[in-house]
Design a protein around this motif. Structure first.
Motif, PDB file in Angstrom:
ATOM      1  N   GLY A  67     -19.112  11.555 -36.389  1.00 20.23           N
ATOM      2  CA  GLY A  67     -20.291  11.831 -35.560  1.00 20.23           C
ATOM      3  C   GLY A  67     -20.590  13.309 -35.412  1.00 20.23           C
ATOM      4  N   GLY A  68     -19.925  14.140 -36.228  1.00 20.31           N
ATOM      5  CA  GLY A  68     -20.151  15.577 -36.130  1.00 20.31           C
ATOM      6  C   GLY A  68     -21.399  16.028 -36.873  1.00 20.31           C
ATOM      7  N   GLY A  69     -21.686  17.322 -36.728  1.00 19.30           N
ATOM      8  CA  GLY A  69     -22.863  17.909 -37.369  1.00 19.30           C
ATOM      9  C   GLY A  69     -24.025  17.960 -36.394  1.00 19.30           C
ATOM     10  N   VAL A  70     -24.637  19.139 -36.296  1.00 24.87           N
ATOM     11  CA  VAL A  70     -25.796  19.301 -35.402  1.00 24.87           C
ATOM     12  C   VAL A  70     -26.907  19.971 -36.185  1.00 24.87           C
ATOM     13  CG1 VAL A  70     -26.659  20.323 -33.265  1.00 24.87           C
ATOM     14  CG2 VAL A  70     -24.288  19.502 -33.358  1.00 24.87           C
ATOM     15  N   ARG A  71     -28.054  19.336 -36.214  1.00 19.74           N
ATOM     16  CA  ARG A  71     -29.249  19.952 -36.789  1.00 19.74           C
ATOM     17  C   ARG A  71     -30.211  20.275 -35.667  1.00 19.74           C
ATOM     18  NH1 ARG A  71     -27.477  17.291 -41.188  1.00 19.74           N
ATOM     19  NH2 ARG A  71     -27.969  18.171 -43.228  1.00 19.74           N
ATOM     20  N   ALA A  72     -31.239  21.038 -36.009  1.00 21.32           N
ATOM     21  CA  ALA A  72     -32.235  21.371 -34.995  1.00 21.32           C
ATOM     22  C   ALA A  72     -33.620  21.330 -35.602  1.00 21.32           C
ATOM     23  CB  ALA A  72     -31.966  22.766 -34.424  1.00 21.32           C
ATOM     24  N   VAL A  73     -34.585  20.983 -34.782  1.00 21.94           N
ATOM     25  CA  VAL A  73     -35.993  21.082 -35.168  1.00 21.94           C
ATOM     26  C   VAL A  73     -36.551  22.292 -34.419  1.00 21.94           C
ATOM     27  CG1 VAL A  73     -38.252  19.967 -35.044  1.00 21.94           C
ATOM     28  CG2 VAL A  73     -36.203  18.586 -35.488  1.00 21.94           C
ATOM     29  N   HIS A 129     -22.328  16.655 -17.614  1.00 17.40           N
ATOM     30  CA  HIS A 129     -21.809  15.604 -16.733  1.00 17.40           C
ATOM     31  C   HIS A 129     -22.879  14.541 -16.481  1.00 17.40           C
ATOM     32  CE1 HIS A 129     -20.658  14.017 -12.643  1.00 17.40           C
ATOM     33  NE2 HIS A 129     -19.586  13.746 -13.359  1.00 17.40           N
ATOM     34  N   ALA A 130     -24.130  14.963 -16.309  1.00 12.74           N
ATOM     35  CA  ALA A 130     -25.228  14.006 -16.093  1.00 12.74           C
ATOM     36  C   ALA A 130     -25.359  13.083 -17.311  1.00 12.74           C
ATOM     37  CB  ALA A 130     -26.545  14.745 -15.840  1.00 12.74           C
ATOM     38  N   VAL A 131     -25.272  13.655 -18.507  1.00 10.85           N
ATOM     39  CA  VAL A 131     -25.376  12.846 -19.732  1.00 10.85           C
ATOM     40  C   VAL A 131     -24.204  11.862 -19.809  1.00 10.85           C
ATOM     41  CG1 VAL A 131     -25.323  12.942 -22.267  1.00 10.85           C
ATOM     42  CG2 VAL A 131     -26.764  14.540 -20.985  1.00 10.85           C
ATOM     43  N   LEU A 132     -23.021  12.338 -19.439  1.00 10.83           N
ATOM     44  CA  LEU A 132     -21.828  11.477 -19.468  1.00 10.83           C
ATOM     45  C   LEU A 132     -21.986  10.278 -18.526  1.00 10.83           C
ATOM     46  CD1 LEU A 132     -19.012  11.064 -20.627  1.00 10.83           C
ATOM     47  CD2 LEU A 132     -18.135  12.698 -18.936  1.00 10.83           C
ATOM     48  N   VAL A 137     -20.629  12.285 -28.657  1.00  5.53           N
ATOM     49  CA  VAL A 137     -20.740  13.333 -27.633  1.00  5.53           C
ATOM     50  C   VAL A 137     -20.037  12.912 -26.340  1.00  5.53           C
ATOM     51  CG1 VAL A 137     -22.952  12.624 -26.551  1.00  5.53           C
ATOM     52  CG2 VAL A 137     -22.373  15.047 -26.682  1.00  5.53           C
ATOM     53  N   PHE A 138     -19.968  11.602 -26.068  1.00  2.64           N
ATOM     54  CA  PHE A 138     -19.350  11.161 -24.811  1.00  2.64           C
ATOM     55  C   PHE A 138     -17.865  11.517 -24.766  1.00  2.64           C
ATOM     56  CE2 PHE A 138     -22.932   7.930 -24.909  1.00  2.64           C
ATOM     57  CZ  PHE A 138     -23.673   8.580 -23.933  1.00  2.64           C
ATOM     58  N   ASP A 139     -17.154  11.231 -25.879  1.00  5.45           N
ATOM     59  CA  ASP A 139     -15.719  11.568 -25.902  1.00  5.45           C
ATOM     60  C   ASP A 139     -15.522  13.067 -25.761  1.00  5.45           C
ATOM     61  OD1 ASP A 139     -14.628   9.105 -25.962  1.00  5.45           O
ATOM     62  OD2 ASP A 139     -14.530   8.963 -28.169  1.00  5.45           O
ATOM     63  N   VAL A 140     -16.389  13.830 -26.408  1.00  4.37           N
ATOM     64  CA  VAL A 140     -16.259  15.288 -26.327  1.00  4.37           C
ATOM     65  C   VAL A 140     -16.533  15.746 -24.886  1.00  4.37           C
ATOM     66  CG1 VAL A 140     -17.160  17.492 -27.186  1.00  4.37           C
ATOM     67  CG2 VAL A 140     -16.925  15.549 -28.749  1.00  4.37           C
ATOM     68  N   LEU A 141     -17.545  15.166 -24.250  1.00  3.52           N
ATOM     69  CA  LEU A 141     -17.872  15.567 -22.866  1.00  3.52           C
ATOM     70  C   LEU A 141     -16.708  15.267 -21.915  1.00  3.52           C
ATOM     71  CD1 LEU A 141     -21.614  14.495 -22.581  1.00  3.52           C
ATOM     72  CD2 LEU A 141     -20.720  16.809 -22.218  1.00  3.52           C
ATOM     73  N   ARG A 142     -16.023  14.145 -22.164  1.00  9.74           N
ATOM     74  CA  ARG A 142     -14.887  13.796 -21.292  1.00  9.74           C
ATOM     75  C   ARG A 142     -13.804  14.862 -21.345  1.00  9.74           C
ATOM     76  NH1 ARG A 142     -15.948   8.598 -23.617  1.00  9.74           N
ATOM     77  NH2 ARG A 142     -17.163   7.438 -22.089  1.00  9.74           N
ATOM     78  N   GLU A 143     -13.729  15.557 -22.493  1.00 10.69           N
ATOM     79  CA  GLU A 143     -12.695  16.590 -22.680  1.00 10.69           C
ATOM     80  C   GLU A 143     -13.221  17.990 -22.398  1.00 10.69           C
ATOM     81  OE1 GLU A 143      -9.539  15.813 -23.786  1.00 10.69           O
ATOM     82  OE2 GLU A 143     -10.173  13.710 -23.618  1.00 10.69           O
ATOM     83  N   THR A 144     -14.524  18.106 -22.106  1.00 14.05           N
ATOM     84  CA  THR A 144     -15.107  19.449 -21.958  1.00 14.05           C
ATOM     85  C   THR A 144     -14.880  19.979 -20.540  1.00 14.05           C
ATOM     86  OG1 THR A 144     -16.796  18.905 -23.601  1.00 14.05           O
ATOM     87  CG2 THR A 144     -17.266  20.792 -22.176  1.00 14.05           C
ATOM     88  N   PRO A 145     -14.173  21.103 -20.406  1.00  9.44           N
ATOM     89  CA  PRO A 145     -13.949  21.635 -19.062  1.00  9.44           C
ATOM     90  C   PRO A 145     -15.217  22.305 -18.534  1.00  9.44           C
ATOM     91  CG  PRO A 145     -13.001  23.088 -20.725  1.00  9.44           C
ATOM     92  CD  PRO A 145     -13.595  21.919 -21.462  1.00  9.44           C
ATOM     93  N   PRO A 146     -15.313  22.499 -17.222  1.00  7.35           N
ATOM     94  CA  PRO A 146     -16.478  23.210 -16.694  1.00  7.35           C
ATOM     95  C   PRO A 146     -16.596  24.575 -17.366  1.00  7.35           C
ATOM     96  CG  PRO A 146     -15.157  22.293 -14.917  1.00  7.35           C
ATOM     97  CD  PRO A 146     -14.377  22.100 -16.183  1.00  7.35           C
ATOM     98  N   LEU A 169     -21.826  20.143 -27.557  1.00 10.20           N
ATOM     99  CA  LEU A 169     -22.509  20.170 -28.866  1.00 10.20           C
ATOM    100  C   LEU A 169     -21.852  21.188 -29.782  1.00 10.20           C
ATOM    101  CD1 LEU A 169     -26.187  19.835 -27.652  1.00 10.20           C
ATOM    102  CD2 LEU A 169     -24.951  18.225 -29.091  1.00 10.20           C
ATOM    103  N   LYS A 170     -21.392  22.275 -29.206  1.00  9.05           N
ATOM    104  CA  LYS A 170     -20.704  23.306 -29.998  1.00  9.05           C
ATOM    105  C   LYS A 170     -19.469  22.691 -30.660  1.00  9.05           C
ATOM    106  CE  LYS A 170     -18.394  27.723 -29.128  1.00  9.05           C
ATOM    107  NZ  LYS A 170     -18.916  28.690 -30.073  1.00  9.05           N
ATOM    108  N   THR A 171     -18.735  21.867 -29.907  1.00 12.56           N
ATOM    109  CA  THR A 171     -17.564  21.194 -30.470  1.00 12.56           C
ATOM    110  C   THR A 171     -17.984  20.256 -31.606  1.00 12.56           C
ATOM    111  OG1 THR A 171     -16.528  21.262 -28.304  1.00 12.56           O
ATOM    112  CG2 THR A 171     -15.578  19.717 -29.888  1.00 12.56           C
ATOM    113  N   LEU A 172     -19.110  19.543 -31.409  1.00 13.99           N
ATOM    114  CA  LEU A 172     -19.542  18.570 -32.425  1.00 13.99           C
ATOM    115  C   LEU A 172     -19.954  19.215 -33.747  1.00 13.99           C
ATOM    116  CD1 LEU A 172     -21.643  15.867 -30.510  1.00 13.99           C
ATOM    117  CD2 LEU A 172     -19.459  15.562 -31.665  1.00 13.99           C
ATOM    118  N   ILE A 173     -20.371  20.483 -33.695  1.00  7.67           N
ATOM    119  CA  ILE A 173     -20.810  21.171 -34.922  1.00  7.67           C
ATOM    120  C   ILE A 173     -19.731  21.078 -36.000  1.00  7.67           C
ATOM    121  CG2 ILE A 173     -21.310  23.459 -35.941  1.00  7.67           C
ATOM    122  CD1 ILE A 173     -22.617  24.213 -33.254  1.00  7.67           C
ATOM    123  N   ASP A 174     -18.465  21.273 -35.578  1.00  4.86           N
ATOM    124  CA  ASP A 174     -17.378  21.353 -36.559  1.00  4.86           C
ATOM    125  C   ASP A 174     -16.662  20.027 -36.799  1.00  4.86           C
ATOM    126  OD1 ASP A 174     -17.861  24.077 -36.844  1.00  4.86           O
ATOM    127  OD2 ASP A 174     -16.694  24.505 -35.029  1.00  4.86           O
TER     128      ASP A 174
END
Ligand code: UTP
Length: 324
Positions: free
Chosen positions: A264-270, A131-134, A232-241, A253-258
């Motif tokens: 804008g999907g796909g998540v990598r990590a360092v 929510h803070a990021v949104l 991520v913003f659109d996904v956050l708007r739809e993400t329930p608590p 981010l889990k939603t964005l993976i797929d």
């Protein structure tokens, strides 16, 4: 902080589908309640707690601007005025130091006022990191951006953000930072399942917020640095608590993976192997101050002498068999 962001001119523009453009904005959420540090954080934001002689948040803002992110948005809330004051001018203080001719302290006071272009937005209710990021959506707009948690410090000698920005520039999508933790402690973190990609860069295949150590997919924990695609913003708007009734960034981010890369999907990590300090945790906060103070040129020699003496006179811990 070393490591300028590579000049990305000539690469894809920020408006293209993959968003492999240059990142200029950082969002730093500082609206949390800091309950682990009560009562110190009853009236003082935890991000203002001093790490030796500088508040934690200044290290984080310096990290962002040092990586070339000169547009910094702080997501604040109630009781966080001290943070805004810290990055503002302090006329009386400056005048008093000037009158005394104390140039060194004057420069230290002024340093926090010239760190990039700092903006603020309020998060009315601290409804979670997601929510803070949104709350930063309108300011960020349709371009990739970095998120740095205001109580999570990365040692400037081990730069992480420039590597993450480079991964996002090359691959698009979103990038998180992971550290290896003791498997028994993974329930304190967001946890990632990953597949190898190149060296310390991995592909994220699943994310779980604070999993049970028995069912955790790995011992790779998410830490407080992200470079995010604006999808991520659109996904956050739809993400329930989620867990704890909070809107979790990990869930989005889990939603964005797929999601398809074109959306804008796909998540990598360092995978980060450098020094990191979690100043929101009391024990880590103490470790941070001792480590950083003992390495300082001005305080280090005296402080190290004190520490040696202190440790030498410390009674040994009672072992399991020693109880009388
Ligand atoms: P934490 O979970 O560490 O912060 O969030 P907290 O809730 O303040 O901590 P405790 O557990 O009560 O002690 C990580 C970062 O996200 C921010 C916090 O300020 C911190 O910098 N945050 C968290 C927000 O800005 N808003 C929120 O709703 C939650």
């Amino acid at each position: 902080m070393s490591g300028e962001v590579t000049d990305m001119s000539g690469d894809q523009t920020a408006s293209s589908a993959g968003h492999k453009g240059s990142v200029t904005k950082a969002v730093i959420p500082v609206a949390g309640l800091g309950t682990r540090f009560l009562p110190a954080t009853k009236a003082t934001p935890k991000e203002m707690l001093p790490v030796v002689d500088k508040p934690a948040i200044q290290y984080v803002v310096e990290e962002a601007t040092g990586a070339g992110l000169n547009d910094v948005l702080l997501v604040t809330g109630r009781n966080k005025d001290a943070i805004e004051n810290h990055f503002d001018r302090a006329w009386e203080l400056e005048a008093a130091l000037e009158k005394k001719g104390d140039q060194q302290r004057l420069q230290r006071v002024q340093k926090s006022q010239v760190l990039g272009d700092i903006h603020y937005v309020r998060q009315g209710d601290p409804r979670g990191l997601g929510h803070a990021v949104l709350c930063g959506a309108a300011h960020v707009g349709n371009e990739p951006f970095a998120v740095l948690l205001g109580d999570d410090l990365i040692d400037p000698r081990d730069p992480l953000l420039p590597t993450m920005l480079d991964v996002q520039r090359r691959h698009g999508g979103s990038v998180v930072a992971l550290i290896e933790v003791d498997p028994a402690q993974i329930n304190l973190y967001g946890c990632a399942a990953v597949e190898p990609d190149e060296g310390d860069v991995v592909r994220v295949t699943d994310l779980v917020e604070k999993p049970d150590p028995d069912s955790a997919p790995s011992n790779l924990a998410i830490i407080g640095r992200y470079v995010l695609h604006p999808a991520v913003f659109d996904v956050l708007r739809e993400t329930p608590p989620g867990r704890g009734g909070e809107i979790q960034l990990t869930d989005a981010l889990k939603t964005l993976i797929d999601e398809p890369a074109d959306d804008g999907g796909g998540v990598r990590a360092v995978v980060f192997r450098g020094r990191r300090y979690d100043t929101g945790d009391r024990l880590d906060y103490l470790r941070t101050i001792v480590s950083l103070a003992s390495e300082r040129d001005d305080l280090g020699p005296d402080f190290r002498a004190f520490l040696r003496e202190f440790v030498a006179t410390m009674p040994p811990e009672a072992g399991p068999g020693d109880a009388s």
